[in-house]
Design a protein around this motif. Structure first.
Motif, PDB file in Angstrom:
ATOM      1  N   ALA A 164      68.402 -35.949  45.632  1.00  0.00           N
ATOM      2  CA  ALA A 164      68.500 -35.702  47.079  1.00  0.00           C
ATOM      3  C   ALA A 164      68.809 -34.233  47.350  1.00  0.00           C
ATOM      4  N   LEU A 165      69.548 -33.574  46.429  1.00  0.00           N
ATOM      5  CA  LEU A 165      69.863 -32.164  46.639  1.00  0.00           C
ATOM      6  C   LEU A 165      68.600 -31.320  46.589  1.00  0.00           C
ATOM      7  N   ALA A 203      66.796 -31.919  49.797  1.00  0.00           N
ATOM      8  CA  ALA A 203      67.428 -31.173  50.883  1.00  0.00           C
ATOM      9  C   ALA A 203      67.022 -29.695  50.802  1.00  0.00           C
ATOM     10  N   ASP A 246      65.045 -27.353  53.322  1.00  0.00           N
ATOM     11  CA  ASP A 246      65.653 -26.103  53.783  1.00  0.00           C
ATOM     12  C   ASP A 246      64.735 -24.916  53.524  1.00  0.00           C
ATOM     13  N   GLY A 247      63.633 -25.157  52.838  1.00  0.00           N
ATOM     14  CA  GLY A 247      62.647 -24.098  52.666  1.00  0.00           C
ATOM     15  C   GLY A 247      62.753 -23.349  51.351  1.00  0.00           C
ATOM     16  N   LEU A 286      74.946 -25.921  39.504  1.00  0.00           N
ATOM     17  CA  LEU A 286      75.400 -27.272  39.204  1.00  0.00           C
ATOM     18  C   LEU A 286      75.376 -27.555  37.705  1.00  0.00           C
ATOM     19  N   TRP A 326      84.704 -26.022  43.455  1.00  0.00           N
ATOM     20  CA  TRP A 326      83.976 -27.061  44.166  1.00  0.00           C
ATOM     21  C   TRP A 326      83.937 -28.366  43.414  1.00  0.00           C
ATOM     22  N   GLN A 328      84.858 -31.863  41.530  1.00  0.00           N
ATOM     23  CA  GLN A 328      85.776 -32.958  41.801  1.00  0.00           C
ATOM     24  C   GLN A 328      86.966 -32.832  40.864  1.00  0.00           C
ATOM     25  N   ASN A 359      73.270 -40.153  52.052  1.00  0.00           N
ATOM     26  CA  ASN A 359      74.457 -39.709  51.312  1.00  0.00           C
ATOM     27  C   ASN A 359      74.745 -38.235  51.592  1.00  0.00           C
ATOM     28  N   ALA A 411      73.715 -35.439  51.000  1.00  0.00           N
ATOM     29  CA  ALA A 411      73.115 -34.422  50.127  1.00  0.00           C
ATOM     30  C   ALA A 411      73.632 -33.022  50.436  1.00  0.00           C
ATOM     31  N   LEU A 412      74.942 -32.890  50.588  1.00  0.00           N
ATOM     32  CA  LEU A 412      75.523 -31.551  50.766  1.00  0.00           C
ATOM     33  C   LEU A 412      75.560 -30.864  49.404  1.00  0.00           C
ATOM     34  N   TYR A 413      75.340 -29.554  49.401  1.00  0.00           N
ATOM     35  CA  TYR A 413      75.422 -28.826  48.134  1.00  0.00           C
ATOM     36  C   TYR A 413      76.898 -28.741  47.739  1.00  0.00           C
ATOM     37  N   PRO A 414      77.285 -29.386  46.620  1.00  0.00           N
ATOM     38  CA  PRO A 414      78.716 -29.470  46.315  1.00  0.00           C
ATOM     39  C   PRO A 414      79.335 -28.118  45.987  1.00  0.00           C
ATOM     40  N   HIS A 415      78.501 -27.162  45.554  1.00  0.00           N
ATOM     41  CA  HIS A 415      79.042 -25.879  45.110  1.00  0.00           C
ATOM     42  C   HIS A 415      79.065 -24.851  46.228  1.00  0.00           C
ATOM     43  N   ASN A 448      76.699 -24.160  53.183  1.00  0.00           N
ATOM     44  CA  ASN A 448      75.801 -25.297  53.325  1.00  0.00           C
ATOM     45  C   ASN A 448      74.966 -25.162  54.588  1.00  0.00           C
ATOM     46  N   PHE A 455      72.472 -22.059  54.452  1.00  0.00           N
ATOM     47  CA  PHE A 455      71.522 -21.950  53.338  1.00  0.00           C
ATOM     48  C   PHE A 455      70.082 -21.751  53.803  1.00  0.00           C
ATOM     49  N   SER A 456      69.632 -22.597  54.736  1.00  0.00           N
ATOM     50  CA  SER A 456      68.225 -22.495  55.145  1.00  0.00           C
ATOM     51  C   SER A 456      67.966 -21.168  55.846  1.00  0.00           C
ATOM     52  N   TYR A 487      85.096 -26.868  50.648  1.00  0.00           N
ATOM     53  CA  TYR A 487      83.973 -27.427  49.906  1.00  0.00           C
ATOM     54  C   TYR A 487      83.794 -28.883  50.327  1.00  0.00           C
ATOM     55  N   ARG A 526      83.788 -31.612  48.824  1.00  0.00           N
ATOM     56  CA  ARG A 526      84.697 -32.607  48.272  1.00  0.00           C
ATOM     57  C   ARG A 526      86.049 -32.620  48.989  1.00  0.00           C
ATOM     58  N   GLN A 527      86.324 -31.560  49.736  1.00  0.00           N
ATOM     59  CA  GLN A 527      87.615 -31.501  50.435  1.00  0.00           C
ATOM     60  C   GLN A 527      87.505 -32.051  51.849  1.00  0.00           C
ATOM     61  N   ARG A 570      73.940 -28.730  59.336  1.00  0.00           N
ATOM     62  CA  ARG A 570      72.893 -28.106  58.533  1.00  0.00           C
ATOM     63  C   ARG A 570      71.541 -28.291  59.219  1.00  0.00           C
TER      64      ARG A 570
END
Ligand SMILES: Nc1ncnc2c1ncn2[C@@H]1O[C@H](COP(=O)(O)OP(=O)(O)OP(=O)(O)O)[C@@H](O)[C@H]1O
Ligand SMILES: [Mg+2]
Lengths: 315, 350
Positions: free
Chosen positions: A203-204, A207, A211-212, A226, A308, A310, B83, B85-89, B95, B98-99, B130, B132-133, B146
């Motif tokens: 999904a990332l 996305a 986002d292009g 990642l 970032w 977990q 879900n 699909a946020l970029y976790p980093h 986020n 980004f685009s 981030y 996760r927070q 986004r």
């Protein structure tokens, strides 16, 4: 008697039960097996090795304490200094290529390509063949007269006129060993990085697509960051394995020609066992420890949990 | 802003066809909801609009331009994933930016747009966190942020609220609707929750097993479901159905009889299915006997599970019911509000 007046009666526990309820005792009992194993199989050989490095022991003669004498003489020893240099070079060159090719293979395998599982199995092959066996194969591949590489280049493709003497001159031998190490190490890198790639949610990528992001930008801004945590772990292990490599070099060149391809590990063995200078061999082995600690520390800091990720807070 | 036209679209994965010719017209600025049970092909259709799945047959046009062979990033759409699909980093700010960064927007424009989106969504205090927070609802808002900063022609949402708890879902429902009223961007929204569909949509597309069953405004679907499937799917608690025959001007089943709708066409003698929504029963002295099984007072209304002859029936009354389980009440449907369906085809008859 009713519920309000009933008092539970407990028989006082006996001595053994009380002992096992006593926390320090319980901790000691539970730790003992693991500590025992560590002591016997890890601490003792390591301790003995370090002790030997400070003695003039030889095979058949338990030596006496000589302080830093072994290390002093190594500092003047051209062969040793050369081995240190070559070990660092060998590790660096092999690691760079292993990671470049391994990552490329992992990215390929992470796509839907035909015959994926067969390709995956083929890639794993160098990993399951015992190192000594593949070293012998390389020994043949690098043979001055029967080398298949020379045969192909000279007799089939006519690109060269003379057979290559892979192991006869220092630089040719060094590159040959590095190539063998790369071949041997790629599966580990490719398969672990593939596992890492597969943890990244598709999904990332979708996305990012919306986002292009171009394919390169998806690799640069999604895959790379990642994959970093796993990349750092794999890098550490790969560096440690390569730095301490012994089998390939010892089986293919034994350190030759004229000691130009000795790694620290092969030199330590050479001096300590065939050369029977146990103390000196141990000193060479001990000299590897600072390098290994440094590599581990570097990767420890590279590995340090990213903000970032977990997990418990780490600010 | 743009229209979206979906014309005879089919989708097959290998040899299994999962969409069997879907036609939907989405007007400029409209909020359209695709609703249907799990596996009916809603996500697949949405992903085809986004360009994440190719179109097996038929065509999809956005703003009048056929996009079958247009890359996703050229379609000028933004999608909110189930879900998120946020970029976790990346931080919340990154986020959302980004685009714009990829599009090489000037930094001033980026920070302005991100700031405005964060403002609309109440994310300003969290810009440096981030994913996760964040809590689930906050992540959901980041995913919307986004999409907003892109200022796209069409918003696509795939079940954006299904990971939230009931209370937050109601709140976010209102927020999304409010957002749409402010931005007026054409929106296609997928859900399997018919309440979400009823409360948010300008237009609902009910899908079932790869087909469109009915398209219409929420109350249209509620008042005049085109077939049995839509009748059973829209409305909560679900419509009561009775299987029987139309004989001499009344509906008869199990030895009981119910009045026909006023506009009853010539269905005399036909086998039909008779539908009554729970809220369209009335307590009535000349109604038919129903034996009460369970009473569920919710304060504003009382739900009664009962049986007419052997058929279970659910009623919802505004008035308070004093009957006890096991007792009988007499109930009657409002004849203007009952539905008749053909027993074989399920098509509406009145
Ligand atoms: N990549 C795929 N390959 C094969 N079949 C697929 C694929 N993706 C979806 N399907 C099938 O297509 C059908 C529709 O799937 P889709 O995800 O669109 O359902 P949905 O309506 O979104 O359901 P849900 O409400 O559960 O998300 C399902 O029967 C599913 O099994
Ligand atoms: Mg879905």
């Amino acid at each position: 008697m009713d519920a309000s007046t009933w008092v539970p009666t407990r028989t006082p526990p006996n001595l053994l039960a009380r002992l096992f309820d006593y926390k320090p005792f319980l901790i000691c009992v539970c730790l003992a097996p693991a500590l025992g194993l560590l002591l016997v199989f890890l601490t003792y050989p390591l301790g003995l090795g370090i002790w030997l490095a400070f003695t003039d022991a030889e095979i058949g003669r338990s030596g006496s304490w000589v302080g830093l004498e072994n290390f002093d003489s190594l500092m003047e020893d051209r062969v040793f200094l050369n081995a240190v240099w070559f070990t660092v070079f060998y590790t660096a060159a092999a690691t760079v290529v292993k990671f470049a090719l391994g990552l490329w293979l992992a990215l390929l395998l992470n796509h839907h390509i035909p015959f994926k599982s067969i390709i995956r199995a083929i890639i794993l092959m160098p990993f399951i063949v015992p190192t000594v066996l593949s070293a012998i194969a390389f020994w043949w591949i690098y043979d001055p007269q029967f080398s298949i590489l020379s045969y192909v280049l000279v007799d089939v493709l006519h690109w060269r006129d003379t057979y290559i003497d892979f192991l006869g001159t220092p630089w040719a031998a060094r590159w040959s060993l590095i190539a063998a190490n790369i071949w041997r190490g790629i599966p580990f890198v490719a398969i672990t990085l593939l596992a890492g790639l597969q943890t990244i949610s598709p999904a990332l990528y979708e996305a990012a697509l919306l986002d292009g992001a171009s394919p390169w930008q998806r690799f640069r801004f999604v895959t790379t960051p990642l994959l970093m945590p796993i990349l750092a772990v794999v890098l550490t292990f790969s560096v440690l394995f390569t730095f301490t490599d012994f089998q390939l070099v010892y089986a293919i060149t034994r350190g030759g020609p004229i000691n130009s391809t000795h790694l620290m590990a092969t030199l330590a063995f050479q001096r300590g066992i065939p050369g029977s200078q146990l103390g000196e061999g141990a000193a060479i082995a001990v000299a590897m420890i600072p390098f290994l600690v440094l590599a581990t520390l570097l990767s420890y800091f590279a590995l340090a949990r990213r903000k970032w990720q977990q997990g418990p807070e780490n600010e | 802003m743009a229209t979206v036209s979906i014309r005879s679209v089919r989708k097959a994965f290998g040899s299994t066809e999962v969409l069997h010719g879907v036609d939907v017209e989405v007007q400029d600025g409209e909020f359209v909801i695709l609703v249907g049970p799990s596996g009916c092909g809603k996500s697949t259709l949405l992903r085809m609009i986004a360009g994440l799945e190719n179109i097996t047959r038929g065509e999809i046009a956005i703003g009048g331009r056929v996009v079958n062979n247009v890359a996703p990033k050229e379609r000028d759409i933004a999608m909110v994933f189930q879900n998120y699909a946020l970029y976790p980093h990346m931080t919340v700010r990154d986020n959302m930016a980004f685009s714009l960064k990829l599009a090489k927007a000037p930094p001033a424009v980026i920070s302005d747009k991100v700031g405005r989106a964060a403002d609309i969504l109440g994310l300003t205090p969290y810009l440096d966190r981030y994913p996760r927070q964040l809590s689930g609802g906050q992540r959901q808002r980041v995913a919307m942020g986004r999409a907003i900063v892109r200022d796209p022609q069409v918003f696509l949402f795939d079940e954006p609220l299904s990971n939230l708890d009931a209370k937050l879902r109601v709140q976010m429902r209102a927020e999304i609707k409010d957002l749409h009223q402010r931005l007026k961007t054409t929106t296609v929204y997928v859900t399997h929750d018919q309440i979400e569909a009823m409360t948010m949509a300008d237009k609902i597309v009910v899908m079932h097993a790869g087909n469109v069953e009915q398209i219409g405004a929420p109350l249209e679907l509620y008042d005049r479901p085109a077939n049995l499937f839509v009748a059973g799917f829209i409305g909560s608690p679900a419509m009561n159905f009775f299987k029987g025959r139309v004989e001499s001007g009344a509906f008869r089943f199990d030895g009981a009889q119910l009045p026909l709708p006023r506009a009853a066409p010539g269905v005399n003698g036909a086998s039909v299915i008779y539908g009554v929504r729970p809220e369209h029963w009335q307590l009535s002295a000349d109604g038919i006997d129903a034996v009460v099984h369970v009473l569920e007072p919710t304060g504003s209304e009382t739900q009664v599970m009962a049986r007419i002859a052997d058929t279970p029936v659910v009623c919802a009354f505004r008035e308070r019911i004093t009957a006890q389980p096991g007792e009988s009440i007499r109930i009657a449907p409002d004849p203007a509000l009952v539905h008749l369906f053909d027993e074989k085809t399920g098509v509406r008859l009145n």
